[in-house]
Design a protein around this motif. Structure first.
Motif, PDB file in Angstrom:
ATOM      1  N   GLY A 142       0.711  -1.380  -0.122  1.00 39.50           N
ATOM      2  CA  GLY A 142      -0.114   0.062  -0.026  1.00 39.50           C
ATOM      3  C   GLY A 142       0.858   1.134   0.034  1.00 39.50           C
ATOM      4  O   GLY A 142       1.973   1.052  -0.277  1.00 39.50           O
ATOM      5  N   ASP A 143       0.111   2.288   0.255  1.00 43.51           N
ATOM      6  CA  ASP A 143       1.054   3.896   0.333  1.00 43.51           C
ATOM      7  C   ASP A 143       0.700   4.247   1.656  1.00 43.51           C
ATOM      8  O   ASP A 143       1.152   5.497   1.594  1.00 43.51           O
ATOM      9  CB  ASP A 143       0.005   4.559  -0.805  1.00 43.51           C
ATOM     10  N   ASP A 144       0.697   3.789   2.867  1.00 37.63           N
ATOM     11  CA  ASP A 144       1.015   4.298   4.117  1.00 37.63           C
ATOM     12  C   ASP A 144       2.223   3.875   4.712  1.00 37.63           C
ATOM     13  O   ASP A 144       2.564   2.518   4.969  1.00 37.63           O
ATOM     14  CB  ASP A 144      -0.225   3.555   4.910  1.00 37.63           C
ATOM     15  N   PRO A 145       3.221   4.882   4.920  1.00 36.71           N
ATOM     16  CA  PRO A 145       4.505   4.546   5.390  1.00 36.71           C
ATOM     17  C   PRO A 145       4.527   3.954   6.733  1.00 36.71           C
ATOM     18  O   PRO A 145       5.532   3.240   7.084  1.00 36.71           O
ATOM     19  CB  PRO A 145       5.210   6.037   5.492  1.00 36.71           C
ATOM     20  N   SER A 146       3.237   4.225   7.537  1.00 36.89           N
ATOM     21  CA  SER A 146       3.664   3.670   8.937  1.00 36.89           C
ATOM     22  C   SER A 146       3.177   2.234   8.733  1.00 36.89           C
ATOM     23  O   SER A 146       3.913   1.273   9.612  1.00 36.89           O
ATOM     24  CB  SER A 146       2.156   4.192   9.779  1.00 36.89           C
ATOM     25  N   ALA A 147       2.659   1.738   7.835  1.00 36.16           N
ATOM     26  CA  ALA A 147       2.536   0.163   7.619  1.00 36.16           C
ATOM     27  C   ALA A 147       3.982  -0.281   7.085  1.00 36.16           C
ATOM     28  O   ALA A 147       4.328  -1.462   7.351  1.00 36.16           O
ATOM     29  CB  ALA A 147       1.422  -0.148   6.534  1.00 36.16           C
ATOM     30  N   TRP A 148       4.799   0.211   6.276  1.00 38.18           N
ATOM     31  CA  TRP A 148       5.915   0.246   6.011  1.00 38.18           C
ATOM     32  C   TRP A 148       6.898  -0.131   7.203  1.00 38.18           C
ATOM     33  O   TRP A 148       7.593  -1.042   7.458  1.00 38.18           O
ATOM     34  CB  TRP A 148       6.713   0.778   4.933  1.00 38.18           C
ATOM     35  N   LEU A 149       6.678   0.876   8.016  1.00 41.48           N
ATOM     36  CA  LEU A 149       7.650   0.907   9.532  1.00 41.48           C
ATOM     37  C   LEU A 149       7.208  -0.171  10.075  1.00 41.48           C
ATOM     38  O   LEU A 149       8.146  -1.097  10.550  1.00 41.48           O
ATOM     39  CB  LEU A 149       7.494   2.161   9.955  1.00 41.48           C
ATOM     40  N   SER A 150       5.939  -0.650  10.377  1.00 38.09           N
ATOM     41  CA  SER A 150       5.502  -1.660  11.189  1.00 38.09           C
ATOM     42  C   SER A 150       5.923  -2.906  10.534  1.00 38.09           C
ATOM     43  O   SER A 150       6.654  -3.954  11.302  1.00 38.09           O
ATOM     44  CB  SER A 150       3.887  -1.542  11.218  1.00 38.09           C
ATOM     45  N   ALA A 151       5.869  -3.260   9.115  1.00 35.99           N
ATOM     46  CA  ALA A 151       6.410  -4.410   8.592  1.00 35.99           C
ATOM     47  C   ALA A 151       7.870  -4.682   8.693  1.00 35.99           C
ATOM     48  O   ALA A 151       8.393  -5.674   8.909  1.00 35.99           O
ATOM     49  CB  ALA A 151       5.903  -4.422   7.026  1.00 35.99           C
ATOM     50  N   LEU A 152       8.586  -3.628   8.742  1.00 35.52           N
ATOM     51  CA  LEU A 152      10.076  -3.572   8.745  1.00 35.52           C
ATOM     52  C   LEU A 152      10.400  -4.123  10.314  1.00 35.52           C
ATOM     53  O   LEU A 152      11.209  -4.889  10.489  1.00 35.52           O
ATOM     54  CB  LEU A 152      10.721  -2.141   8.522  1.00 35.52           C
ATOM     55  N   LYS A 153       9.700  -3.395  11.088  1.00 36.82           N
ATOM     56  CA  LYS A 153      10.023  -3.687  12.704  1.00 36.82           C
ATOM     57  C   LYS A 153       9.423  -4.957  13.397  1.00 36.82           C
ATOM     58  O   LYS A 153      10.262  -5.716  13.853  1.00 36.82           O
ATOM     59  CB  LYS A 153       9.609  -2.527  13.520  1.00 36.82           C
ATOM     60  N   SER A 154       8.485  -5.686  12.487  1.00 37.06           N
ATOM     61  CA  SER A 154       8.236  -6.999  12.784  1.00 37.06           C
ATOM     62  C   SER A 154       8.696  -7.909  11.813  1.00 37.06           C
ATOM     63  O   SER A 154       8.398  -9.276  11.836  1.00 37.06           O
ATOM     64  CB  SER A 154       6.587  -7.029  12.477  1.00 37.06           C
ATOM     65  N   ASN A 155       9.533  -7.523  11.141  1.00 38.12           N
ATOM     66  CA  ASN A 155      10.415  -8.545  10.161  1.00 38.12           C
ATOM     67  C   ASN A 155       9.586  -9.213   9.131  1.00 38.12           C
ATOM     68  O   ASN A 155       9.841 -10.203   8.636  1.00 38.12           O
ATOM     69  CB  ASN A 155      11.115  -9.835  11.195  1.00 38.12           C
ATOM     70  N   GLN A 156       8.524  -8.621   8.943  1.00 42.17           N
ATOM     71  CA  GLN A 156       7.922  -9.015   7.722  1.00 42.17           C
ATOM     72  C   GLN A 156       8.443  -8.827   6.274  1.00 42.17           C
ATOM     73  O   GLN A 156       8.419  -9.372   5.359  1.00 42.17           O
ATOM     74  CB  GLN A 156       6.307  -8.384   7.761  1.00 42.17           C
TER      75      GLN A 156
END
Length: 577
Positions: free
Chosen positions: A292-306
Motif C-alpha cells: 500500500g501507500d501508508d509509510p506507517s505500515a511499511w515501518l510496522s512491517a520492517l520492525k516486525s521482520n515481515q
C-alpha cells in the motif's frame, strides 16, 4: 581477444583488464588539459575523475593521471562500504523480502519513475553505471571513446554476455535500444534527454562496436546511458516486459502482480562472478511486496521482520529507525526534490510577475522543517542542488507576502488570485509542503485549493495540471535535469518532460552550451546564469533538496548505496538463519 564471463567478473581480472587498457587507451586531449589545472586548484580531484570517466578513461588510468597532476598530499584512507563483510563471511542462498512499489510496466523506455525500475533492473541491465560518487563506469559496455569535438562517440560492447534465453548480447541489441529511445512512437523521456542524437546517427560497425554521430556536442552521453529508462532489451523485444522478461541481469521474473508483489529468482548462468569466484547473485530469490501507500505500515512491517528492507523510505520512516541498532541506515545528500511547477502557458502563470509572487510566499525554513524534518538543504527555486558540481550559491528570494501582493497587483490581480494545486496524497513530503504553502500564501494574495489524489492518478496527468508538485529524482550533474525538464525540441515545442510548458530562448541556448562544456568552472558559470533566470522568471519553486536513505536489517549485506534511490541487489546477501 574474447573473454569468458568469469574473466570479466573476477575483481582481479577487472583490475588486470583496466591496467592493460591504461597502457593502450587513447586519452582525450581535454582530459590532459584538466589534469594540468589540478595543481592550480582549478578543479577538484573528484571532478577530474568524473570528467575523465565520461571521456572514456579507465578508473586506474584516471587515478594515475590525477596523481600526475595533483600536488603531493597525504594518502587518503580507502573508502569502504560500512555493510561489507570479509569475503569468507558471504553466505549464498536465501530470500530477501522488501517493500517496494510494484508498478504496471510494458516498455522500460517509457519509465517515468525510478520506482518503476526497481524490480526490472535485476532482470535488465545498463550500458554504464554511475556510482554513489557520481563517477560513471562501463558496464555492458567495455569502454567508449569520444572525439575531440565531442560529436563522435565509439562504443565497444562487452563480449561473453548472454540474455536469459541464451541469446548472445551484441551491438545489434544496442542499436535496437537506441532506436527505441529515439523513436517518437515509443515516447521515451530519453528522446528529449538525447536531443543531440538522431536515429540515423547510430551506426553499427561490427558485432561488438558501434559509432554514434551526434548533431551537437555533449559530455553527458555515458551518464544518460544509466538513466532508469535506458535498460537494455534484446533486439527481439516485442513491446511488453511482463510477457518477455528477457535480460542480461542476474534474476528472472517468476511472478509479477502490479500493485501487489514481484518474485525474482536467480539465474544460474549470469555473466559476473562474486567474491567467491562463482556466478552471482548470492541470493536465491528477491520478493518485493507493495504494502500500500501508508509509510506507517511499511515501518510496522520492517520492525516486525515481515520485510527486511524498505525501498525509497520517506523521512517519517527514517525517524522511526534512525536510533534503532537493529537496522542499517545509509544516508546520502542528493539533488532529489519535490518541484512545485506551474503551467507557464496557462493563466495566471503566463505573467512572470505572478510566478515570482508565488516564490515570495515560500517560508523555506518552515517548509524544510515540516516536510523533511530538516533532513535536506534549502533550494533557491532553480533545479540545481549544492551536491552538483555546477551549483552556484545564489540566495533564494525571502519570504515576503507583502512583496507577493505588490507583484500580483502589478500583474492585474489586485484582489488576489485563486489557484488549484494538484498533489499526491502518498508523498508525505509533497503533502506537508503543499499544506505549509497554502497557509503562508494566503497573506501574499494566493488562495490555494488543494486537489489531493493518489500518486498513480497524479502521474496520469502530471504534465496537464495547471499547478502541481512533482517528484524529481537525483541526477549527478545539473544540466542533465535542466535540459530534459525545461527546454524544447527542434521545433521549439516543450519536450515530453517539460511539465511547465515553459520555453525560454536564452535559457535553452545556455542549456545547449552547458551540454558541450567540459571545463567545470566554465560550465558552472553557464549554470549560474541558468539559476538566475529560473529565480527571476522560471516556472518552478524548489524550496528544498532531500536527503535519502537505504534502510534494512543488520542481517542484510551488500546493498549498493545510491543517491538516485536505485534498488541494486546483485551482490546482496543475508546472514545464515
Amino acid at each position: 581477444m574474447a573473454r569468458s564471463a568469469g574473466d570479466v567478473a573476477t575483481p582481479g581480472a577487472l583490475k588486470r583488464e583496466e591496467s592493460t587498457q591504461m597502457s593502450t587507451e587513447k586519452v582525450h586531449p581535454l582530459v590532459v588539459e584538466a589534469r594540468d589545472v589540478l595543481p592550480q586548484g582549478g578543479m577538484s580531484r573528484r571532478d577530474f575523475l568524473r570528467l575523465a570517466a565520461l571521456l572514456g578513461v579507465s578508473a586506474i588510468g584516471a587515478n594515475a593521471l590525477a596523481a600526475c597532476g595533483s600536488p603531493a598530499a597525504p594518502t587518503a584512507p580507502a573508502v569502504t562500504n560500512p555493510t561489507a563483510a570479509p569475503q569468507a563471511a558471504i553466505v549464498r542462498g536465501g530470500t530477501l523480502t522488501l517493500r517496494s512499489r510494484v508498478e504496471r510496466a510494458d516498455h522500460p523506455a517509457r519509465f517515468s519513475l525510478v520506482s518503476q525500475s526497481h524490480p526490472w533492473r535485476h532482470v535488465f541491465e545498463y550500458l554504464t553505471q554511475t556510482d554513489a560518487k557520481g563517477i560513471t563506469h562501463p558496464y555492458l559496455l567495455e569502454n567508449w571513446e569520444a572525439s575531440e569535438d565531442l560529436k563522435t562517440w565509439k562504443l565497444k560492447v562487452r563480449q561473453g554476455i548472454k540474455f536469459s534465453n541464451g541469446k548472445t548480447f551484441t551491438a545489434d541489441d544496442v542499436v535496437f535500444n537506441f532506436q527505441q529511445w529515439l523513436s517518437e512512437e515509443v515516447g521515451s523521456a530519453l528522446l528529449g534527454q538525447m536531443s543531440y542524437l538522431r536515429p540515423d546517427g547510430v551506426e553499427k560497425v561490427d558485432d561488438y562496436n558501434l559509432t554514434l554521430h551526434l548533431t551537437s556536442p555533449t559530455i553527458f552521453l555515458p551518464e544518460h546511458l544509466f538513466h532508469y529508462a535506458a535498460a537494455i532489451l534484446p533486439a527481439t523485444f516485442g513491446g511488453d516486459i511482463t510477457r518477455e522478461p528477457i535480460g542480461t541481469g542476474p534474476f528472472t521474473v517468476k511472478e509479477y502482480v502490479p500493485g501487489e508483489r514481484c518474485r525474482l529468482v536467480r539465474r544460474e548462468d549470469y555473466w559476473q562472478n562474486g567474491e567467491d569466484g562463482k556466478p552471482l547473485p548470492y541470493l536465491d530469490e528477491i520478493v518485493m511486496v507493495h504494502l500500500g501507500d501508508d509509510p506507517s505500515a511499511w515501518l510496522s512491517a520492517l520492525k516486525s521482520n515481515q520485510v527486511e528492507m524498505v525501498v525509497e523510505p520517506p523521512v517519517t520512516l527514517w525517524e522511526g529507525v534512525k536510533d534503532d541498532p537493529t537496522f542499517t541506515v545509509l544516508p546520502a545528500e542528493t539533488s532529489a526534490t519535490r518541484v512545485l511547477r506551474v503551467r507557464a502557458d496557462q493563466e495566471p502563470w503566463t505573467n512572470p510577475k505572478v510566478r515570482q509572487a508565488l516564490k515570495y510566499c515560500h517560508n523555506r525554513e518552515k517548509i524544510l522543517a515540516v516536510a523533511l524534518r530538516n533532513q535536506g538543504v534549502i533550494g533557491n527555486d532553480s533545479h540545481v542542488s549544492p551536491v552538483q558540481p555546477e551549483f552556484v550559491d545564489i540566495a533564494p528570494l525571502p519570504f515576503d507576502p507583502a512583496k507577493s501582493k505588490a507583484l500580483l497587483a502589478e500583474a492585474g490581480y489586485g484582489d488576489g488570485v485563486t489557484v488549484e494545486l494538484a498533489v499526491a496524497s502518498d508523498w508525505p513530503e509533497s503533502m506537508a509542503y503543499a499544506q505549509a504553502l497554502k497557509e503562508d500564501a494566503a497573506a501574499g494574495g494566493f488562495t490555494i485549493n488543494l486537489k489531493v489524489m493518489p500518486a498513480t492518478q497524479y502521474w496520469d496527468g502530471w504534465t496537464d495540471f495547471n499547478m502541481g508538485i512533482t517528484w524529481w529524482a537525483h541526477r549527478p550533474l545539473a544540466p542533465m535535469t535542466l535540459t530534459v525538464a525545461y527546454t524544447g525540441d527542434a521545433e521549439g515545442k516543450p519536450g515530453a518532460w517539460n511539465e511547465a510548458h515553459w520555453i525560454d530562448d536564452e535559457f535553452s541556448d545556455l542549456a545547449k552550451q552547458a551540454e558541450g562544456t567540459l571545463d567545470v568552472a566554465a560550465r558552472r558559470e553557464i549554470v549560474g546564469k541558468m539559476e538566475q533566470i529560473m529565480i527571476d522568471r522560471g516556472p518552478i519553486c524548489v524550496p528544498f533538496f532531500m536527503n535519502v536513505w537505504q534502510i534494512y536489517t543488520k542481517a542484510v549485506h551488500g546493498v549498493e548505496p545510491s543517491p538516485e534511490e536505485f534498488c541494486i541487489l546483485h551482490r546482496a546477501w543475508k546472514d545464515k538463519a
